[in-house]
Design a protein around this motif. Structure first.
Motif, short mmCIF file in Angstrom:
data_model
loop_
_atom_site.label_atom_id
_atom_site.label_comp_id
_atom_site.label_asym_id
_atom_site.label_seq_id
_atom_site.Cartn_x
_atom_site.Cartn_y
_atom_site.Cartn_z
N LEU A 124 0.82 -1.21 0.00
CA LEU A 124 0.00 0.00 0.00
C LEU A 124 0.86 1.26 0.00
O LEU A 124 0.52 2.25 -0.66
N ILE A 125 1.97 1.23 0.72
CA ILE A 125 2.89 2.37 0.71
C ILE A 125 3.49 2.54 -0.68
O ILE A 125 3.59 3.66 -1.19
N ASN A 126 3.85 1.43 -1.30
CA ASN A 126 4.39 1.46 -2.66
C ASN A 126 3.38 2.07 -3.62
O ASN A 126 3.73 2.88 -4.48
N TYR A 137 3.22 6.02 -2.88
CA TYR A 137 4.38 6.84 -3.17
C TYR A 137 4.87 6.74 -4.61
O TYR A 137 5.69 7.55 -5.02
N GLN A 138 4.39 5.76 -5.35
CA GLN A 138 4.80 5.66 -6.75
C GLN A 138 3.65 6.01 -7.69
O GLN A 138 3.64 5.60 -8.84
N THR A 139 2.70 6.75 -7.20
CA THR A 139 1.58 7.17 -8.03
C THR A 139 2.11 7.92 -9.24
O THR A 139 2.94 8.81 -9.12
N VAL A 160 2.51 0.76 -11.65
CA VAL A 160 2.56 0.76 -10.19
C VAL A 160 1.46 -0.11 -9.59
O VAL A 160 1.69 -0.78 -8.58
N LEU A 161 0.31 -0.15 -10.20
CA LEU A 161 -0.78 -0.97 -9.66
C LEU A 161 -0.42 -2.45 -9.75
O LEU A 161 -0.63 -3.20 -8.79
#
Length: 73
Positions: free
Chosen positions: A11-13, A16-18, A23-24
């Protein structure tokens, strides 16, 4: 605890990589095993399976690999 770690890192990944490409997909590759391990740990029928030494070793290796991949990704 490892399943919570994978869920949190995934979830942090995701947060922060939005905006990054894929990324999904990358975050779900971390979150889904975490959720799976968490749900399996609550099923009484799997307690004897999870208590086996070889299963714990496999889950530790897979979990450590996912954590390492998530941190470097």
């Amino acid at each position: 605890m490892a399943s919570y770690l994978l869920l949190a890192i995934g979830l942090i990944n995701l947060r922060y990589q939005t905006g990054h490409e894929g990324v999904l997909k990358d975050s779900l590759a971390i979150v889904i095993p975490g959720i799976s391990m968490l749900l399996i740990s609550f099923a009484k029928a799997t307690h004897s399976l999870l208590a086996r030494r070889e299963v714990m070793a496999v889950l530790a290796v897979v979990g450590a690999g996912l954590v390492a991949w998530a941190i470097t990704n």
